[in-house]
Enzyme design. Structure first.
Site, PDB file in Angstrom:
ATOM      1  N   CYS A  31       0.836  -1.214   0.000  1.00  0.00           N
ATOM      2  CA  CYS A  31       0.000   0.000   0.000  1.00  0.00           C
ATOM      3  C   CYS A  31       0.869   1.262   0.000  1.00  0.00           C
ATOM      4  O   CYS A  31       1.499   1.582   1.007  1.00  0.00           O
ATOM      5  CB  CYS A  31      -0.916  -0.056   1.227  1.00  0.00           C
ATOM      6  SG  CYS A  31      -1.736   1.484   1.631  1.00  0.00           S
ATOM      7  N   CYS A  34       0.008   3.894   2.604  1.00  0.00           N
ATOM      8  CA  CYS A  34       0.428   3.430   3.935  1.00  0.00           C
ATOM      9  C   CYS A  34       1.894   3.767   4.165  1.00  0.00           C
ATOM     10  O   CYS A  34       2.272   4.235   5.240  1.00  0.00           O
ATOM     11  CB  CYS A  34       0.239   1.919   4.068  1.00  0.00           C
ATOM     12  SG  CYS A  34      -1.451   1.353   3.901  1.00  0.00           S
TER      13      CYS A  34
END
Length: 107
Positions: A31, A34
């Site tokens: 991600c 993230c």
């Protein structure tokens, strides 16, 4: 102090039974947002160690906890106090926006 990892196995002891206010960053290696928010969370954790502890939970490696808290999009951050979710923040944000979201826990 920066962030540390928790797992399905350690979640109850480290988050739910912790006396402190804890923010859990639900994330995954693949991600991009993230990874972008990670250094911001490290900085907030380092600046407010006595107010807010920040831990990370890899949703791929720990699907049980991710399912329990209905994590459908990441990054998702949940603040726990006394074993209960008291705040949810979804998505990567710049540091000032995250600090604004978390202001009640940082004072």
């Amino acid at each position: 102090m920066s962030t540390r990892d928790v797992t399905d196995a350690t979640f109850e002891a480290e988050v739910l039974k912790n006396e402190k206010t804890i923010m859990v960053d639900f994330w995954a290696e693949w991600c991009g947002p993230c990874r972008a928010v990670s250094p911001i969370l490290d900085a907030i954790a380092a600046e407010h160690p006595d107010k807010l502890e920040i831990v990370k939970l890899d949703v791929d490696a720990n699907p049980e906890t991710a399912m329990k808290y209905q994590i459908t999009s990441i990054p998702a951050m949940k603040v726990f106090r006394g074993g209960e979710v008291v705040k949810t923040v979804i998505g990567a944000k710049p540091k000032p926006a995250l600090e604004a979201d978390l202001a009640e826990f940082l004072v």
